[in-house]
Design a protein around this motif. Structure first.
Motif, short mmCIF file in Angstrom:
data_model
loop_
_atom_site.label_atom_id
_atom_site.label_comp_id
_atom_site.label_asym_id
_atom_site.label_seq_id
_atom_site.Cartn_x
_atom_site.Cartn_y
_atom_site.Cartn_z
N ALA A 38 -6.47 -2.44 0.61
CA ALA A 38 -6.43 -2.59 -0.85
C ALA A 38 -7.32 -3.72 -1.31
O ALA A 38 -8.03 -3.60 -2.33
N ALA A 39 -7.32 -4.82 -0.56
CA ALA A 39 -8.18 -5.95 -0.92
C ALA A 39 -9.66 -5.58 -0.79
O ALA A 39 -10.49 -5.94 -1.63
N ARG A 40 -9.98 -4.85 0.25
CA ARG A 40 -11.37 -4.44 0.47
C ARG A 40 -11.85 -3.46 -0.59
O ARG A 40 -13.04 -3.42 -0.91
N MET A 41 -10.94 -2.69 -1.17
CA MET A 41 -11.32 -1.67 -2.15
C MET A 41 -10.86 -2.03 -3.56
O MET A 41 -10.66 -1.17 -4.40
N ARG A 42 -10.74 -3.33 -3.83
CA ARG A 42 -10.18 -3.76 -5.10
C ARG A 42 -11.01 -3.32 -6.31
O ARG A 42 -10.49 -3.25 -7.43
N ALA A 74 -8.02 4.20 -5.88
CA ALA A 74 -8.24 4.48 -4.46
C ALA A 74 -7.54 3.43 -3.60
O ALA A 74 -7.00 3.74 -2.53
N ALA A 75 -7.56 2.19 -4.05
CA ALA A 75 -6.90 1.11 -3.31
C ALA A 75 -5.40 1.33 -3.26
O ALA A 75 -4.75 1.21 -2.22
N ALA A 76 -4.82 1.68 -4.41
CA ALA A 76 -3.37 1.89 -4.49
C ALA A 76 -2.94 3.12 -3.71
O ALA A 76 -1.79 3.21 -3.25
N ALA A 77 -3.85 4.09 -3.54
CA ALA A 77 -3.52 5.32 -2.83
C ALA A 77 -3.24 5.09 -1.35
O ALA A 77 -2.58 5.91 -0.70
N GLY A 78 -3.72 3.99 -0.82
CA GLY A 78 -3.54 3.71 0.61
C GLY A 78 -2.10 3.71 1.04
O GLY A 78 -1.76 4.18 2.13
N GLU A 79 -1.22 3.20 0.20
CA GLU A 79 0.20 3.16 0.55
C GLU A 79 0.77 4.56 0.68
O GLU A 79 1.65 4.82 1.51
#
Length: 216
Positions: free
Chosen positions: A174-178, A183-188
């Motif tokens: 998430a930090a890398r794709m901030r 897209a960052a939030a989708a990781g979870e």
């Protein structure tokens, strides 16, 4: 001093050894040479039973299936939906017990006809519910391929329950794709909660079949 004798080599022993070794080294590390070393024989001895690695994988997948139906038989289901849900859940549960289990199972050809027993019962239930045979085949294979595809991705992150490969830290991602907040939030959703994710996806498959063929 007496020399230690190797156990009598047969197809079943080789297969069981390969499945045990699979959990230690994964599919990439599972070579005929490694299996032969584990059995204390020369690699050429294995070719009496399996002409190549794919033939061994076929037998491994078949043994996985034998164990699955013996340990978690699919109970008689009143509806095609229940049958589809039960068989998909049973397959995922069984293959989670093997490192790279989905990869071994995918594309392998069963060496016997045991699978035809469950297949015949499933297709009969579907056709009695109103599906044509082509529709029944498409519906069941779609759920099967969803299950294997989901599990392949799941085991790419968690090779075995309780393990997690490096590089799949959700917070770091998430930090890398901030700069890309959605897209960052989708990781979870993608890399956590596999049990819930599988169930939701499976329900989507069933709902899609119902909507497509109009059979409830």
């Amino acid at each position: 001093m007496a020399t230690q004798k190797s156990p009598k080599l047969d197809k079943r022993l080789v297969t069981e050894t390969a499945l045990r070794l699979l959990n230690e080294v994964g599919l990439d590390g599972l070579t005929l040479r490694a299996i032969a070393k584990e059995l204390n024989v020369q690699a050429p001895a294995l070719y009496w039973h399996f002409k190549n690695k794919q033939a061994l994988l076929d037998e491994m997948a078949t043994e996985m299936y034998r164990r699955m139906v013996a340990d978690v038989p699919v109970a008689a289901a009143a509806t095609w939906q229940d049958r589809l849900l039960a068989s998909s859940r049973g397959l995922r549960t069984a293959l989670l017990g093997y490192r790279d289990g989905a990869k071994v199972f995918s594309g392998s050809r069963f060496t016997g006809t045991l699978h035809a027993v469950e297949m015949e019962a499933t297709l009969r239930l579907f056709t009695q519910a109103g599906f044509t045979l082509p529709q029944a085949v498409r519906a069941t294979t779609t759920a099967y391929m969803y299950t294997l595809g989901f599990l392949t991705e799941e085991q790419g992150v968690q090779p075995l329950p309780g393990e997690r490969r490096e590089g799949y830290d959700v917070e770091e991602r998430a930090a890398r794709m901030r700069e890309f907040p959605l897209a960052a939030a989708a990781g979870e959703q993608i890399f956590e909660g596999y049990e819930e994710g599988f169930e939701e996806g499976l329900r989507l498959v069933v709902a899609g079949i119902e909507a497509r063929y109009g059979i409830r």
